[in-house]
Design an enzyme around this catalytic site. Structure first.
Site, PDB file in Angstrom:
ATOM      1  CG  ASP A   1      -1.967  -1.067   1.174  1.00 16.74           C
ATOM      2  OD1 ASP A   1      -2.314  -1.490   0.063  1.00 16.74           O
ATOM      3  OD2 ASP A   1      -2.436  -1.475   2.254  1.00 16.74           O
TER       4      ASP A   1
ATOM      5  CE1 TYR B   1       3.735  -6.640   4.733  1.00 15.83           C
ATOM      6  CE2 TYR B   1       3.226  -8.857   5.492  1.00 15.83           C
ATOM      7  CZ  TYR B   1       3.273  -7.919   4.487  1.00 15.83           C
ATOM      8  OH  TYR B   1       2.869  -8.255   3.225  1.00 15.83           O
TER       9      TYR B   1
ATOM     10  CG  ASP C   1      -5.280   2.046   5.677  1.00 18.86           C
ATOM     11  OD1 ASP C   1      -6.079   3.002   5.609  1.00 18.86           O
ATOM     12  OD2 ASP C   1      -4.811   1.506   4.656  1.00 18.86           O
TER      13      ASP C   1
ATOM     14  NE  ARG D   1      -4.978  -2.689   3.837  1.00 17.99           N
ATOM     15  CZ  ARG D   1      -5.737  -2.574   2.755  1.00 17.99           C
ATOM     16  NH1 ARG D   1      -6.614  -1.588   2.668  1.00 17.99           N
ATOM     17  NH2 ARG D   1      -5.635  -3.426   1.774  1.00 17.99           N
TER      18      ARG D   1
END
Length: 317
Positions: free
Chosen positions: A41, A69, A83, A180
């Site tokens: 993203d 992540y 988000d 997310r």
């Protein structure tokens, strides 16, 4: 000047789309043949794996690798996009007093093999159109849950900001997982709402963001070095390998099968990946020539190795 071939590791900057990075790399390297093994993203940073030239054909063996992540989850309110870039939903709920034990209990339900409903603004296609396009057009989008695997969901820090509780976490998950959605589901399970405020992809399988190269935006410099990783080295990091002699390399270049003699070296231990690196007939194998160059990707067929991908001689590395 011959066209470049290889794998490029990029450390993506924030507020840039992955497609902008791909377009910039195409211009910098002077080739249209650039692909990716999964996007990030715009708000996210970290590792993008790009295939250049014949490297685009190797990407299918990289997209299914597990990913790690570093994320920050804000508890206390949900958003339309799960988000920080989405519109806030509902009222703020005071999450500052949530106890560690309660959070840990809910985290347990989000680990292992789970069914996850992707974020509404994901790139999944619904009747031929991307879910995010339908959502932004005001349509109600309902996505089916899909199986994902969360092998690590570890909280590393917590901070309060008024009524909000911010959690830093390290997450290792299978390809196709939406971090997310994990933030959304954790907030929902705790009854306070939640969304993602920061995300950095630190690794894809054995490839690390620390080895990635920043790609400057247009107008920020055209003389950047973009070091390409060889196809042989990259393939050997994710596939079993088989050394072939010069005659074997020539046979594979012509698309011919070669006899199964010595057993290949197994793929690196601990590698977690999706179904694209294997098949019902057996594990895929990278055939490496005398100089360690990638000649082909092979599949076992009876007493022979059958090439499923052949790298032209002038593109081998």
């Amino acid at each position: 000047m011959s066209a470049p071939h290889g794998i490029l590791l990029v450390d993506k900057a924030p507020d840039r789309t992955s497609h902008d990075v791909v377009a910039r790399v195409r211009w910098l390297l002077g080739t249209k043949k650039v692909g990716h093994a999964g996007t990030l993203d715009p708000m996210a940073t970290g590792l993008l794996i790009l295939g250049i030239g014949q490297g685009t054909r190797l990407l299918t063996h990289l997209v299914g690798l597990d990913k790690t992540y570093e994320a920050t989850i804000r508890l206390g309110r949900a958003t339309t996009t799960d988000d920080r870039e989405g519109e806030e939903l509902g009222e703020v709920v005071d999450a500052s007093g949530l106890e560690d034990a309660a959070i840990a209990e809910r985290l347990t339900s989000l680990c292992g093999d789970i069914e996850q409903v992707p974020s509404t603004v994901s790139a999944i296609k619904v009747d031929g159109r991307r879910a995010y396009a339908r959502a932004r057009a005001g349509e109600d989008v309902e996505l089916a849950a899909r199986p994902v695997r969360i092998s690590r969901f570890e909280l590393t820090a917590r901070r309060t900001d008024g009524p909000y509780l911010d959690l830093d976490a390290v997450i290792t998950c299978s390809s196709g997982t939406y971090v997310r959605a994990l933030a959304r589901d954790l907030g929902a399970a705790l009854g306070v709402g939640g969304h993602l405020t920061a995300l950095r992809r630190t690794s894809i399988g054995p490839f690390a963001a620390a080895d990635g190269t920043p790609v400057p935006a247009r107008g920020e410099g055209d003389d950047v070095e973009l070091p390409l990783h060889g196809l042989g080295d990259s393939a050997a990091r994710v596939l079993a390998t088989l050394d072939v002699d010069e005659q074997g390399a020539r046979d594979l270049a012509d698309g011919r099968r070669i006899s199964r003699g010595a057993e290949p070296l197994p793929a690196p231990a601990g590698l977690r990946t999706g179904p694209r690196t294997g098949s019902e007939e057996g594990e895929l194998v990278a055939a490496l020539g005398p100089d360690g160059v990638l000649c082909a990707v092979l599949r076992p067929r009876g007493e022979h190795w059958q090439p499923v991908l052949v790298v032209p001689a002038d593109a081998r590395s």
